[in-house]
Scaffold this motif. Sequence first.
Motif, PDB file in Angstrom:
ATOM      1  N   LEU A 110       0.798  -1.380   0.159  1.00 34.59           N
ATOM      2  CA  LEU A 110      -0.127  -0.072  -0.188  1.00 34.59           C
ATOM      3  C   LEU A 110       0.783   1.251   0.075  1.00 34.59           C
ATOM      4  N   MET A 111       2.120   1.276   0.261  1.00 38.94           N
ATOM      5  CA  MET A 111       3.105   2.261   0.218  1.00 38.94           C
ATOM      6  C   MET A 111       3.129   2.837  -1.258  1.00 38.94           C
ATOM      7  N   PRO A 112       3.703   4.137  -1.287  1.00 42.21           N
ATOM      8  CA  PRO A 112       3.666   4.889  -2.659  1.00 42.21           C
ATOM      9  C   PRO A 112       5.022   4.016  -3.056  1.00 42.21           C
ATOM     10  N   GLU A 113       4.751   4.062  -4.708  1.00 41.43           N
ATOM     11  CA  GLU A 113       5.789   3.284  -5.697  1.00 41.43           C
ATOM     12  C   GLU A 113       7.166   3.853  -5.480  1.00 41.43           C
ATOM     13  N   GLY A 114       7.533   4.970  -5.327  1.00 42.90           N
ATOM     14  CA  GLY A 114       8.834   5.374  -5.163  1.00 42.90           C
ATOM     15  C   GLY A 114       9.430   4.737  -3.854  1.00 42.90           C
ATOM     16  N   LEU A 115       8.595   4.952  -2.577  1.00 37.36           N
ATOM     17  CA  LEU A 115       9.112   4.364  -1.501  1.00 37.36           C
ATOM     18  C   LEU A 115       9.312   2.858  -1.605  1.00 37.36           C
ATOM     19  N   THR A 116       8.500   2.013  -2.273  1.00 32.72           N
ATOM     20  CA  THR A 116       8.547   0.617  -2.293  1.00 32.72           C
ATOM     21  C   THR A 116       9.803   0.186  -3.248  1.00 32.72           C
TER      22      THR A 116
ATOM     23  N   ASP B  90      15.283  -1.964  -2.877  1.00 37.11           N
ATOM     24  CA  ASP B  90      16.775  -1.611  -3.238  1.00 37.11           C
ATOM     25  C   ASP B  90      17.453  -1.587  -1.890  1.00 37.11           C
ATOM     26  N   HIS B  91      17.062  -1.770  -0.770  1.00 34.75           N
ATOM     27  CA  HIS B  91      17.652  -1.532   0.380  1.00 34.75           C
ATOM     28  C   HIS B  91      16.970  -2.710   1.449  1.00 34.75           C
ATOM     29  N   ASN B  92      17.008  -3.728   0.886  1.00 33.88           N
ATOM     30  CA  ASN B  92      16.543  -5.032   1.655  1.00 33.88           C
ATOM     31  C   ASN B  92      15.288  -4.639   2.524  1.00 33.88           C
ATOM     32  N   ALA B  93      14.082  -4.536   1.679  1.00 27.25           N
ATOM     33  CA  ALA B  93      12.786  -4.536   2.465  1.00 27.25           C
ATOM     34  C   ALA B  93      12.560  -5.574   3.418  1.00 27.25           C
ATOM     35  N   GLU B  94      12.957  -6.838   2.985  1.00 22.48           N
ATOM     36  CA  GLU B  94      12.429  -7.886   3.753  1.00 22.48           C
ATOM     37  C   GLU B  94      13.159  -7.858   5.197  1.00 22.48           C
ATOM     38  N   ALA B  95      14.268  -7.322   5.111  1.00 21.20           N
ATOM     39  CA  ALA B  95      14.901  -7.309   6.626  1.00 21.20           C
ATOM     40  C   ALA B  95      14.313  -5.913   7.241  1.00 21.20           C
TER      41      ALA B  95
END
Length: 235
Positions: free
Chosen positions: A85-91, A96-101
């Motif tokens: 649900l977050m803005p596309e740019g933020l996703t 690019d910065h390990n969203a999973e962690a």
Amino acid sequence: MTSFDLSEILGNPEYVSMLVLGIEMTFIVAIGSWLLAMTLALLLLGLRYAPGPAGNAFVTAYVSYHRNVPTLVQLMLWYFGIFTLMPEGLTFWLNDHNAEATFAVIGLGLCQAAYFSEDLRSGMRAVSPGQMEAARALGHGYVSAMRYVMLPQGVRNALPALINHSVSLFKNSSLAVAIGVAELTYAVKEIENLSFRTFESYLLVTVLYLVFSLMIMAGGAYIARKADPMRSGRA
């Protein structure tokens, strides 16, 4: 029948490298979520003692939610729900910065904050109300009395529970495998798939979690002894 041979894993540089990276990510997630949890727990404790009923009601609802919803579900809600649900740019930036962690740290930290705040609350309740009265009589304001008199005693009282929940947080970092974090459990699953050494792989991860948990408990016990004036010889 395949014989037991741990050297098949420990003797392979690729597998050892995967283990090391998995251990590193496990501690990144565990330490990051612990710092977030403790920071939030102190804020929640402040709301508990704030004037008016609103703060206490909010903390009660917060604690009830995180105590009654499984941690794994919360991690999935953050990664597979809120993230989308977050803005596309933020996703894109997070990917690019390990969203999973990142979401593992957020999910585990928010959840554990509820437990830490209750530990601190119990520790504060064990402090005599006369301590606050004495601090105010000596010229401390409310915030100053809480910071320098009440909170240090409350944290010391809460140390055993905080240590236990810190160990639980470390072990719960393994749940991050469900959202694709390349931590220790993830690394061992990959090693098992490549080596076909199922028993050796899961025996190794069991021993590693046991050793690290005991190290955390030992470190916590040392801190608890130093913080106790009766046991540290400062009485």
